[in-house]
Design an enzyme around this catalytic site. Structure first.
Site, PDB file in Angstrom:
ATOM      1  N   LYS A   1      -7.820  -1.501   6.424  1.00  0.00           N
ATOM      2  CA  LYS A   1      -8.253  -2.023   5.209  1.00  0.00           C
ATOM      3  C   LYS A   1      -7.383  -3.162   4.941  1.00  0.00           C
ATOM      4  O   LYS A   1      -7.885  -4.261   4.449  1.00  0.00           O
ATOM      5  CB  LYS A   1      -7.774  -1.008   4.163  1.00  0.00           C
TER       6      LYS A   1
ATOM      7  N   HIS B   1       0.861  -1.270   0.118  1.00  0.00           N
ATOM      8  CA  HIS B   1       0.047  -0.063  -0.088  1.00  0.00           C
ATOM      9  C   HIS B   1       0.882   1.172   0.011  1.00  0.00           C
ATOM     10  O   HIS B   1       1.828   1.129   0.536  1.00  0.00           O
ATOM     11  CB  HIS B   1      -0.819   0.129   1.228  1.00  0.00           C
TER      12      HIS B   1
ATOM     13  N   ARG C   1     -12.736  12.999   6.062  1.00  0.00           N
ATOM     14  CA  ARG C   1     -11.347  13.868   6.270  1.00  0.00           C
ATOM     15  C   ARG C   1     -11.177  14.599   4.896  1.00  0.00           C
ATOM     16  O   ARG C   1     -10.632  15.749   5.273  1.00  0.00           O
ATOM     17  CB  ARG C   1     -10.639  12.835   6.278  1.00  0.00           C
TER      18      ARG C   1
ATOM     19  N   ASP D   1     -13.644   2.676   7.280  1.00  0.00           N
ATOM     20  CA  ASP D   1     -12.749   3.754   6.727  1.00  0.00           C
ATOM     21  C   ASP D   1     -13.119   4.682   5.662  1.00  0.00           C
ATOM     22  O   ASP D   1     -12.861   5.782   5.342  1.00  0.00           O
ATOM     23  CB  ASP D   1     -11.643   2.975   6.410  1.00  0.00           C
TER      24      ASP D   1
ATOM     25  N   SER E   1      -6.488   4.109   9.070  1.00  0.00           N
ATOM     26  CA  SER E   1      -7.099   4.157   7.726  1.00  0.00           C
ATOM     27  C   SER E   1      -6.358   2.662   6.863  1.00  0.00           C
ATOM     28  O   SER E   1      -7.097   1.933   6.384  1.00  0.00           O
ATOM     29  CB  SER E   1      -7.089   5.215   6.836  1.00  0.00           C
TER      30      SER E   1
HETATM   31  N1  URA Z   1      -4.085   6.012   2.004  1.00  0.00           N
HETATM   32  C1  URA Z   1      -5.281   5.475   2.751  1.00  0.00           C
HETATM   33  O1  URA Z   1      -5.824   4.364   2.477  1.00  0.00           O
HETATM   34  N2  URA Z   1      -5.802   6.091   3.993  1.00  0.00           N
HETATM   35  C2  URA Z   1      -5.176   7.260   4.066  1.00  0.00           C
HETATM   36  O2  URA Z   1      -5.639   7.878   4.988  1.00  0.00           O
HETATM   37  C3  URA Z   1      -3.900   8.073   3.336  1.00  0.00           C
HETATM   38  C4  URA Z   1      -3.664   7.192   2.283  1.00  0.00           C
END
Ligand code: URA
Length: 434
Positions: free
Chosen positions: A187, A82, A168, A161, A183
């Site tokens: 995930k 990620h 946000r 999220d 966040s």
């Molecule tokens: N990527 C994400 O999944 N969440 C964030 O808050 C910032 C970048």
């Protein structure tokens, strides 16, 4: 317990209990707590912070707010990747087929653009026919059959999220360590990975503006990983200039296809090797960096990585003739060069500004419901440290909207700062934290 008392407690800088966090997340996901109450809590978190215990509890609550995927029947070693987001960041599109071609199962969910940063799902949708919205069953089948699937996070995974992420973005609370860490990790936990590699982008085109913040975020995610029994490693990469040359969906897909065919800008290559090496280590496929680098280079040179990408695109309904002949991709009506008006070494690039200009041109969304123009964006023609002569091209604007050319040109010029003195090229890969 109620939403107001929880908001007030965080407003007063007190630690929230696990029950309070669970209650708030559950009720907000169900729609029993309003967006303005959630916005108030998020803002209180942004201003007053969270303890490690609170961040872990928030992560687990969000991970459990919807479905979770069990990928143990696909492999007992699912390594996910990620990025914390950036401008021109098409690394997933290149890295994941490479890794899959080396026998590491790739089951990845990606987001859409957020603020000035792009999203992999939007990029994949530039390939005609590519479906990012397949079911969990198809997703798992694809990973089992061809070793890779890339989809969007539209499944009911960590829905809390999803809501908080969108919120946000509208209240100026994107760049915050507890919120970003929870966040991302929620995930990743919900989507079944047991090993997680995070590319923490760092610089003026990322949410983490300096190395101190990037390290803090890395350590936070590693701590959450330990408490949630997931191995987490973080690579910090430079985002003081866009990654590669292209910014914008189709433009980035074309750059990624060319990279998979072996034509890879140097910064992208460095990031691919650094991240790919860690993924191969975590998957148990390599144990030394030299061997891992050789494996990655061989996957590109042999065509195995490109063929894996083609297999993926075909499996998810995409038209692979566009990959073999990238000239087939539609182009923006206007491609406008932006010229340097003075001579000098390129000292800084305002990367966030460039991301925002790309959004303005139509490559991203200003509101969640906006549609995007896949062909719009910017192609950079210079990197930090280059000596630029008067009249040389700094970048190209790609747009279908003639009325935006003048403003975009003016703003783009302002994003480049030249210096009469020599400027050193910055490091692309800054460090590894594990
Ligand atoms: N990527 C994400 O999944 N969440 C964030 O808050 C910032 C970048």
């Amino acid at each position: 317990m109620n939403a107001i008392s929880i908001i007030a407690k965080k407003r007063d800088k007190k630690e929230l209990s696990q029950d309070e966090i669970d209650y708030f997340i559950k009720e907000y996901t169900k729609g029993n707590i309003t967006d303005y109450q959630a916005a108030a809590l998020v803002m209180a978190i942004y201003i007053n912070g969270m303890t490690n215990k609170e961040i872990t509890n928030l992560t687990i609550s969000m991970a459990n707010s919807g479905d979770t995927i069990d990928l143990s029947d696909v492999s007992d070693n699912i390594v996910d990747k990620h990025s914390t987001g950036g401008v021109g960041d098409k690394i997933t599109l290149i890295l994941m087929p490479i890794i899959a071609s080396l026998g590491v199962p790739v089951a990845k969910m990606s987001g859409r653009g957020l603020g000035f940063t792009g999203g992999t799902s939007d990029k994949l949708e530039s390939i005609p026919g590519y479906n990012v919205n397949i079911s969990i069953e198809e997703f798992k089948n694809n990973v089992q059959e061809i070793g890779i699937s890339l989809i969007t996070s539209s499944l009911n995974l960590a829905p809390a999220d999803k809501k908080i992420y969108a919120l946000r973005d509208t209240i100026g609370c994107t760049a915050n360590i507890p919120l970003i860490a929870s966040s991302i990790m929620s995930k990743k936990i919900a989507s079944g990975a047991n090993k997680i590699l995070i590319d923490i982008t760092c610089g003026n085109g990322a949410f983490m503006k300096d190395i101190k913040q990037a390290k803090e975020l890395a350590n936070m995610m590693i701590k959450i990983g330990i408490l949630a029994h997931r191995e987490v490693r973080c690579v910090i990469t430079n985002m003081n200039e866009p990654t590669g040359h292209a910014i914008g969906n189709t433009l980035e897909v074309i750059e990624a296809i060319k990279a998979l065919k072996g034509d890879m800008p140097e910064d992208i290559k460095e990031i691919i090797i650094a991240l790919g090496t860690q993924m191969l280590f975590m998957a148990g496929k390599a144990s030394d960096a030299v061997k891992a680098t050789q494996m990655i280079e061989e996957a590109i040179q042999s065509g195995a990585a490109y063929n894996k990408f083609k297999e993926l695109v075909a499996k998810q309904g995409g038209d692979i003739t566009y990959l073999d002949d990238t000239e087939k991709f539609p182009k923006a009506k206007h491609i406008i060069p932006v010229y340097a008006e003075e001579r000098g070494a390129l000292k800084t690039i305002d990367t966030e500004k460039i991301g925002n200009i790309s959004v303005y041109l139509g490559a991203g969304r200003i509101r969640k419901e906006d549609s995007i123009d896949h062909t719009a964006g910017i192609v950079m023609n210079q990197r930090i440290g280059n000596v630029v002569e008067v009249g040389q091209v700094l970048a190209y604007i790609h747009t279908n909207d003639e009325s935006k050319i003048e403003g975009a040109t003016r703003n783009l010029k302002e994003a480049f700062v030249l210096d009469p003195k020599k400027v050193a090229k910055p490091k692309t890969v800054i460090g590894l934290i594990k």
